[in-house]
Design a protein around this motif. Structure first.
Motif, PDB file in Angstrom:
ATOM      1  N   SER A 141      -1.396 -84.999 -15.105  1.00 37.49           N
ATOM      2  CA  SER A 141      -1.331 -85.905 -16.250  1.00 37.49           C
ATOM      3  C   SER A 141      -1.264 -87.315 -15.684  1.00 37.49           C
ATOM      4  O   SER A 141      -0.627 -87.548 -14.654  1.00 37.49           O
ATOM      5  N   PHE A 142      -1.907 -88.244 -16.374  1.00 38.23           N
ATOM      6  CA  PHE A 142      -1.896 -89.638 -15.937  1.00 38.23           C
ATOM      7  C   PHE A 142      -1.042 -90.467 -16.872  1.00 38.23           C
ATOM      8  O   PHE A 142      -1.133 -90.323 -18.098  1.00 38.23           O
ATOM      9  N   ALA A 143      -0.232 -91.328 -16.306  1.00 38.78           N
ATOM     10  CA  ALA A 143       0.620 -92.211 -17.101  1.00 38.78           C
ATOM     11  C   ALA A 143      -0.233 -93.327 -17.691  1.00 38.78           C
ATOM     12  O   ALA A 143      -1.048 -93.929 -16.989  1.00 38.78           O
ATOM     13  N   LEU A 144      -0.031 -93.606 -18.970  1.00 36.43           N
ATOM     14  CA  LEU A 144      -0.704 -94.733 -19.599  1.00 36.43           C
ATOM     15  C   LEU A 144       0.034 -96.026 -19.295  1.00 36.43           C
ATOM     16  O   LEU A 144      -0.567 -97.050 -18.994  1.00 36.43           O
ATOM     17  N   ARG A 145       1.365 -95.975 -19.380  1.00 38.98           N
ATOM     18  CA  ARG A 145       2.202 -97.113 -19.045  1.00 38.98           C
ATOM     19  C   ARG A 145       3.638 -96.630 -18.930  1.00 38.98           C
ATOM     20  O   ARG A 145       4.017 -95.659 -19.579  1.00 38.98           O
ATOM     21  N   PRO A 146       4.433 -97.300 -18.130  1.00 40.80           N
ATOM     22  CA  PRO A 146       5.852 -96.921 -18.068  1.00 40.80           C
ATOM     23  C   PRO A 146       6.578 -97.396 -19.316  1.00 40.80           C
ATOM     24  O   PRO A 146       6.310 -98.487 -19.824  1.00 40.80           O
ATOM     25  N   VAL A 147       7.449 -96.574 -19.820  1.00 36.75           N
ATOM     26  CA  VAL A 147       8.276 -96.940 -20.971  1.00 36.75           C
ATOM     27  C   VAL A 147       9.699 -97.228 -20.499  1.00 36.75           C
ATOM     28  O   VAL A 147      10.293 -98.223 -20.878  1.00 36.75           O
ATOM     29  N   VAL A 148      10.221 -96.371 -19.661  1.00 32.15           N
ATOM     30  CA  VAL A 148      11.524 -96.559 -19.032  1.00 32.15           C
ATOM     31  C   VAL A 148      11.332 -96.300 -17.549  1.00 32.15           C
ATOM     32  O   VAL A 148      10.777 -95.285 -17.152  1.00 32.15           O
ATOM     33  N   TYR A 149      11.755 -97.245 -16.729  1.00 34.53           N
ATOM     34  CA  TYR A 149      11.717 -97.076 -15.274  1.00 34.53           C
ATOM     35  C   TYR A 149      13.015 -97.650 -14.731  1.00 34.53           C
ATOM     36  O   TYR A 149      13.241 -98.862 -14.808  1.00 34.53           O
ATOM     37  N   LYS A 150      13.858 -96.809 -14.219  1.00 31.34           N
ATOM     38  CA  LYS A 150      15.143 -97.244 -13.689  1.00 31.34           C
ATOM     39  C   LYS A 150      15.248 -96.810 -12.233  1.00 31.34           C
ATOM     40  O   LYS A 150      14.741 -95.770 -11.848  1.00 31.34           O
ATOM     41  N   THR A 151      15.911 -97.615 -11.458  1.00 31.98           N
ATOM     42  CA  THR A 151      16.238 -97.222 -10.102  1.00 31.98           C
ATOM     43  C   THR A 151      17.746 -97.119  -9.924  1.00 31.98           C
ATOM     44  O   THR A 151      18.200 -96.497  -8.967  1.00 31.98           O
TER      45      THR A 151
END
Length: 155
Positions: A141-151
């Motif tokens: 599956s390919f991501a369209l855009r990040p919605v939540v990205y936490k480190t």
């Protein structure tokens, strides 16, 4: 990691460093409300026990020409120790793969890869991933855009 219990001050230090790992000990001590010497001792203890295991710079993948994020699920034909180790050893050498997890459920592994184009992903799939002995099925599956990205971990 040794048996190490985190108190509230350790958690404050960790939260502050997760927000800015480059801050000076002086700034860190002010942020968490501790004098510099005890703050540094606590930080060193967190490092020596493995709670803090490295410092990194987070780089925007798009800014460096890697706009395609692929989530790749892999099934192996056999899940014995030898096949698992072989697959994991191969995947660990692929610079495109940012994360690899051994999974439960309908796939054996979940990978996250970064690519400069769909063509680069296709090359990776055909020239690297499917050439690993024992790989029986790959779905992506390919991501369209990040919605939540936490480190930062929720401490």
């Amino acid at each position: 990691m040794a048996d190490f219990s985190l108190d509230m001050m350790d958690r404050r230090i960790l939260n502050a460093l997760q927000a800015d790992g480059r801050m000076t000990n002086h700034d860190l001590s002010e942020r968490v409300g501790l004098s510099p010497s005890p703050c540094l001792r606590r930080m060193r203890a967190l490092e020596s026990t493995g709670v803090i295991f490295r410092y990194v710079a987070l780089v925007d993948p798009i800014a460096v020409g890697l706009p395609v994020t692929a989530f790749i699920r892999v099934r192996l034909d056999r899940q014995d120790d030898q096949n698992l180790a072989k697959f994991e050893g191969c995947v660990a050498t692929f610079p495109e793969i940012m994360e690899c997890y051994l999974m439960t459920g309908d796939c054996d592994y979940q990978l996250r890869g970064l690519f400069d184009s769909l063509g680069a992903f296709e090359d990776f799939l055909r020239q690297k991933l499917t050439r690993i002995a024992g790989v029986s099925e790959v779905t992506t599956s390919f991501a369209l855009r990040p919605v939540v990205y936490k480190t930062a971990l929720p401490l």
